[in-house]
Design a protein around this motif. Structure first.
Motif: not given
Lengths: 539, 558
Positions: A215, A228, A232, B95-96, B99-100, B103
């Protein structure tokens, strides 16, 4: 499917329990089916008799038998369901233990496998997931599929006895097709997807961990966003695959339900004809279609379970790989003392290294006399631990000769078990008395750490020993090795994480304790070793 | 990490649900279609039976009704298939989003704060915990709606057929919330117990596997296996005690469903016989009676399905609690980012009036003013814990100052890409080229090869058939600490950054790697790069144009 064989064999060792559990399930299913079918029969009978009565004719109906039957099935369904759940849950927990213990035993006897440097934690988490996948195979796959076949056959038999042979054949054909769709076909359709899914997930896990480990570098280079985004996209592709598996299972279930419902229609149609010809009574006509309706519930559990079977098989395959023999520990019988004439270790022209890789050390010769102190110093990557592993017999030499007395080996990695202090220490010498344990703890200056604890030697060391600091954990495993009375002691970086003050105090004490035994001590510099007779440098 | 409250977890989940209602609505719609088609199927079945048995019609005479029945079945199958098809997509957006959010949290936290948690557990949150939300959104939530819709429709129909039978069902209706609670409590307990036992067993098992070599070395595998067996059995016995009670609650639901069928069957039967002289039972026919009977199990079915999906809810709540705990963790970044005075390019790194402290603790840096000219090599030295790393992190933009401004060549820190060499080198599974292109995607093969040679990794490349395109861990063996650090250094060479920050670049290195790193830094300094590094190493101090001593929150020239 052969991947599952060793595990199925293990599961079927509990044959008695499995059969009782399956019978309970069968009773539950049949009770539910009978409750509805009998109720339907009863209603039709009463409707017909009611019409006769209303018309003023004489008619007789036995209310007690069907009424009692209905009440009986209502209760037996509930009771059987409860017993089945308790009993089968118990079975599953027992299988869980069986599988874990068997896997452990097999891995223990299969010997050490060489694994790449950074996969340790990942490998463990995958192993857990794989074992979990096997736990449910009996209750989710084997029992329901077996029972579905059995219940279907009972209904086909009923069709044959009560209706006609032709109908029985028809129902058999439709049920067979529905069953095929709900099991085998779902499995073959989803198998490649499920297999890919678990690979994709593992690859993604590795990538996420790398993303996190790097990172700082990624942030510095301004690349976290891009990276990232890439993660995704991978996650999205995983969930797409997952969705395809789920959707496949769903459609197969829908079609198999449709087929069972069509069997109901066929039974009703053919029953109507038979009824019309006077070969069948009204109440019996109702019986079979309603019983067939109950079959839907029996089949409904199957597609999901069979969609996951592909993943289960991959899991079994990976576990099988873990238990295929690796380089076996202790396949080198320890040398008899007289064979090596007063030496603890003789190495001639030895090459060490991991299989499939260039030797880290080659043509290395070394002799360590009994009672001798040898220090081995070298930079990281110079092959110290590889050499130590080879001496201890964990790693087979690539070439050359090695004979050594039985040894006690402190590995570079500190391994503390989730257990008591006593259990951790007794590994080194199961016969050691409490007094001996305290003495060796005293020696590494840990005794006071545990005299203050209420449980003293029974103090519980949490997961991976996380109630100890790094230095304390190191000293504990050092104490464990010191308890062992092997004539050859190998200490790889004995003082990692131990502060220099403590090290300076305990090193001479340990040296005295080990008097008369050959000691090979490895470290990155002379200060990391015990006082040594002579020191060898590895480059 | 502290456990967030249940309420917050539910709120977070419903917030996620709001953004992805399309698939959920379609799922409920398809489920409702399935339910209605099933009801229609039962109506037609009962009607056909009535026509055949009571009215004496032949099958051939009922062909059109049979066809209608098959059409209803087709609708039911289509609805069922679509329901699972839509359900499979339900949580994709959820889920997206989750996860975002993670992040974003990682980004806000920055590399320094992030390093406090293990990469493994962070990855588990991002991957497995988010995945665990699927069942809740795809199965549990839609089923909640269906469990409310379908029983009501059935109830209305039964009332219309025979209000007394309707009352039987209705009587069980107030019990439904009770069932729900019972099933919920039961299922939650079963779940919790089951997962606890599994995780304990896994823990025990993993612990032994992790230490397998140690057990083998001491010849103790047999006794470890016995201990594993004993302890597993112990857990099982304890769990079964609670499970016996927990399963009772679902048995209650089962019991009521069975009793309802039995009661209706007997009531309708007696009604058809004309034994019941009050109420609507005189109007009962085989059609209405049979239909009520066929609908009774369908009345309870959505609820039973819901109870099967209850573990999805428990799993999702557990996973969300952990994700939320992570998201709620303070990021260390000051939430109100100080406005940067101006972004005019200049040729220096400047810190003006910078103070840094964590929480209410002792300040790490106090009112610091510092200016480093472009092209300078600056060594930071001083006792450990004196603030060297924090100063580097400030310049890197990994943390923001509590007070004051940091500016790197006229920009806020972190705006321009720079080279970073931490105390641990970093490499990914993949080829050498992949590793360098990670931070510098446009690097040519030649640049990559020469960068690797410059850090002394050339000999490793030569032993591989495919050069820079060969896998680093080809032989199952990774890089040593020193080699990994050199690889990170190669990334800096290939990217040609103006600013390079290095945290103890030579600490803990073997002799070869140390020489390589020293030479490389020398070259970088000579080529006019700005270097800031923390070190105790004399050779490195000698390389610096300027040495700063960082101690007690203060920085001064040596």
């Amino acid at each position: 499917m052969h991947e599952l064989r060793p595990w199925l064999k293990l599961i079927f060792q509990r044959r008695g329990r499995l059969i009782v559990g399956a019978l309970l399930l069968l009773v539950t299913l049949l009770s539910g089916l009978s409750l509805l079918a009998l109720s339907g029969w009863f209603l039709t009978e009463t409707a017909l008799v009611g019409l006769l009565l209303a018309a003023g004719s004489q008619a007789y109906i036995n209310l007690y038998v069907p009424g009692g039957g209905i009440r009986f099935f209502a209760v037996s369904r509930t009771v059987a369901r409860y017993l089945e759940r308790v009993y089968n849950h118990n079975t599953v927990l027992q299988l869980l233990t069986d599988i874990r213990v068997a896997l452990f035993d097999r891995m223990a006897s299969a010997g050490q496998r060489e694994r790449g440097g950074k996969t340790g934690a990942q490998w463990l988490s995958r192993l857990t997931a794989d074992v979990d996948a096997l736990d449910t195979i009996y209750l989710r796959v084997i029992a329901p599929a077996g029972l579905a076949v059995m219940v279907s056959l009972i209904l086909v038999l009923a069709a044959w006895l009560l209706f006609s042979g032709t109908l029985a054949v028809g129902v058999l054909a439709i049920c067979a097709l529905a069953l095929y769709l709900a099991t085998r076909r779902v499995f073959t359709q989803t198998r490649p997807l499920s297999a890919r899914l678990s690979d994709q997930q593992e690859a993604l896990r590795g990538d996420v961990i790398e993303h996190l480990e790097g990172y700082a570098e990624l942030t510095a280079a301004g690349r976290t966003g891009k990276h990232a985004g890439w993660l995704m996209r991978q996650a999205r592709s995983v969930s797409r695959t997952q969705a395809r598996v789920d959707s496949q299972a769903g459609w197969h279930q829908a079609v198999s339900t449709l087929l069972v419902n069509l069997a109901v229609v066929v039974a009703l149609w053919s029953g109507a004809e038979l009824f019309h010809q006077g070969q069948l009574s009204g109440p019996v006509l109702v019986l079979l279609p309603i019983a067939l309706l109950g079959l839907i519930e029996v089949y409904a559990m199957l597609p999901d379970a069979f969609a996951k079977l592909g993943g289960t098989i991959s899991a079994a395959r990976r576990l099988n790989e873990q238990v295929t023999p690796g380089s076996k520990l202790g396949n080198r019988t320890p040398a008899e003392p007289h064979l090596i004439n007063g030496n603890a270790l003789i190495m001639r022209d030895l090459s060490v290294g991991y299989t499939g890789q260039a030797a880290i050390l080659s043509h290395y010769s070394l002799t360590v006399a009994e009672g001798e102190r040898l220090g081995i110093v070298g930079a990281s990557g110079a092959g110290k631990s590889t050499l130590a592993d080879t001496i201890a017999g964990i790693l087979a030499p690539k070439d050359g000769l090695i004979s050594a007395l039985p040894c006690a080996y402190l590995t570079q990695k500190t391994v503390v078990f989730e257990d008591t202090v006593r259990a951790n220490l007794l590994l080194g010498n199961p016969k050691a008395t409490d007094a001996e344990l305290w003495r060796v703890l005293e020696l590494v200056e840990l005794a006071s750490r545990f005299t203050d604890e209420t449980d003293r030697l029974d103090t519980w060391l949490g997961s991976a020993g996380n109630r100890l600091s790094g230095g304390e954990a190191r000293r504990l495993v050092l104490a464990r090795v010191l308890l062992n009375d092997a004539a050859l002691v190998i200490l790889d970086e004995p003082f990692t994480g131990v502060d220099s003050e403590t090290r300076k105090r305990i090193a001479p004490q340990i040296n005295r304790w080990l008097e008369g035994r050959a000691v090979i001590c490895l470290g990155h510099g002379p200060e990391a070793l015990l006082p040594s007779g002579h020191t060898v440098h590895l480059y | 990490m502290s456990e967030p409250a249940q309420v917050d977890v539910r709120q977070w989940l419903s917030g996620l649900a709001r953004n992805s209602q399309r698939w959920a609505r379609l799922t409920v719609l398809a489920g409702a279609l399935t339910g209605l088609a099933t009801i229609l199927q039962m109506v037609l079945l009962a009607w056909l039976v009535h026509q055949i048995i009571i009215e004496g019609q032949s099958a051939a005479g009922l062909t059109s009704s049979f066809i209608a029945l098959i059409v209803a079945l087709l609708f039911r199958a289509a609805g069922q298939g679509m329901q699972s098809h839509f359900a499979a997509r339900c949580s994709e957006q959820v889920r997206r989003d989750a996860r975002r959010q993670l992040h974003r949290h990682w980004g806000d936290a920055g590399p320094v704060t992030l390093a406090d948690a293990s990469a493994g557990s962070l990855a588990r949150e991002w991957l497995d915990h988010v995945e665990a939300l699927h069942g809740y959104f795809a199965r549990f939530l839609p089923q909640m709606f269906l469990a409310a819709i379908i029983p009501v429709v059935i109830l209305a129909l039964v009332f219309w057929l025979d209000w007394l039978a309707g009352i039987f069902l209705l009587l069980s209706a107030p019990l439904i919330p009770l069932f729900m609670a019972l099933v919920g409590i039961g299922a939650e307990k079963v779940n919790q117990q089951h997962f606890e036992v599994i995780s304990r067993l896994s823990g025990q098992f993993l612990d032994k596997i992790r230490g397998l070599t140690t057990l083998q070395l001491f010849g103790q595998t047999r006794s470890a296996s016995d201990a594993l067996h004993r302890r597993s059995d112990q857990y099982r016995r304890i769990t079964m005690k609670t499970l016996k009670v927990a399963f009772l609650s679902s048995a209650v639901l089962e019991f009521f469903a069975s009793v309802a069928i039995a009661v209706i069957a007997i009531y309708v039967g007696f009604g058809l016989l004309g034994y019941i002289s009050y109420g609507p039972s005189a109007d009962l026919t085989l059609f209405s009676g049979l239909l009520i009977l066929l609908l009774a199990p369908e009345f309870f079915q959505p609820l039973r399905t819901l109870s099967q999906h209850y573990h999805d809810r428990a799993t999702a709540l557990g996973a969300s609690a952990e994700i939320l705990a992570r998201l709620n963790q303070p990021t260390g970044a000051n939430t109100s980012k100080p406005k940067h005075p101006q972004a005019t390019p200049d040729n220096r790194i400047s810190l003006s009036n910078v103070s840094l402290h964590y929480g209410t603790g002792k300040p790490i840096l106090r009112n610091l003013n510092l200016s480093v000219l472009q092209g300078q090599s600056v060594a930071l030295t001083g006792p450990s814990g004196g603030g060297k790393s924090s100063l580097l992190h400030l310049i890197a933009g990994f943390i923001t100052p509590t007070q004051g401004f940091v500016s790197v060549f006229g920009n806020p820190p972190g705006q321009l890409a720079f080279g970073w060499l931490g105390q641990r080198g970093f490499w990914i599974q993949g080829s050498w080229a992949d590793n360098l292109r990670l931070t510098c995607p446009e690097a040519s093969d030649i640049a990559i090869e020469s960068a690797l040679r410059r850090v002394g990794l050339g000999s490793m490349l030569e032993s591989r058939a495919q050069g820079i395109h060969s896998q680093i861990a080809e032989d199952g063996q990774g890089l040593s600490g020193g080699q990994a650090r050199r690889l990170s250094l190669a990334r800096i060479f290939v990217a040609d950054y103006d600013l390079i920050l290095l945290d103890e670049p030579t600490a803990g290195l073997d002799a070869t790697s140390e020489i390589v790193v020293l030479e490389a830094l020398h070259k970088l300094a000579e080529s006019g790069k700005t270097l800031v590094f923390s070190t105790h190493h004399n050779a490195l101090l000698a390389l610096a144009d300027r040495t700063l001593i960082v101690n007690n929150g203060e920085v001064r020239d040596a």
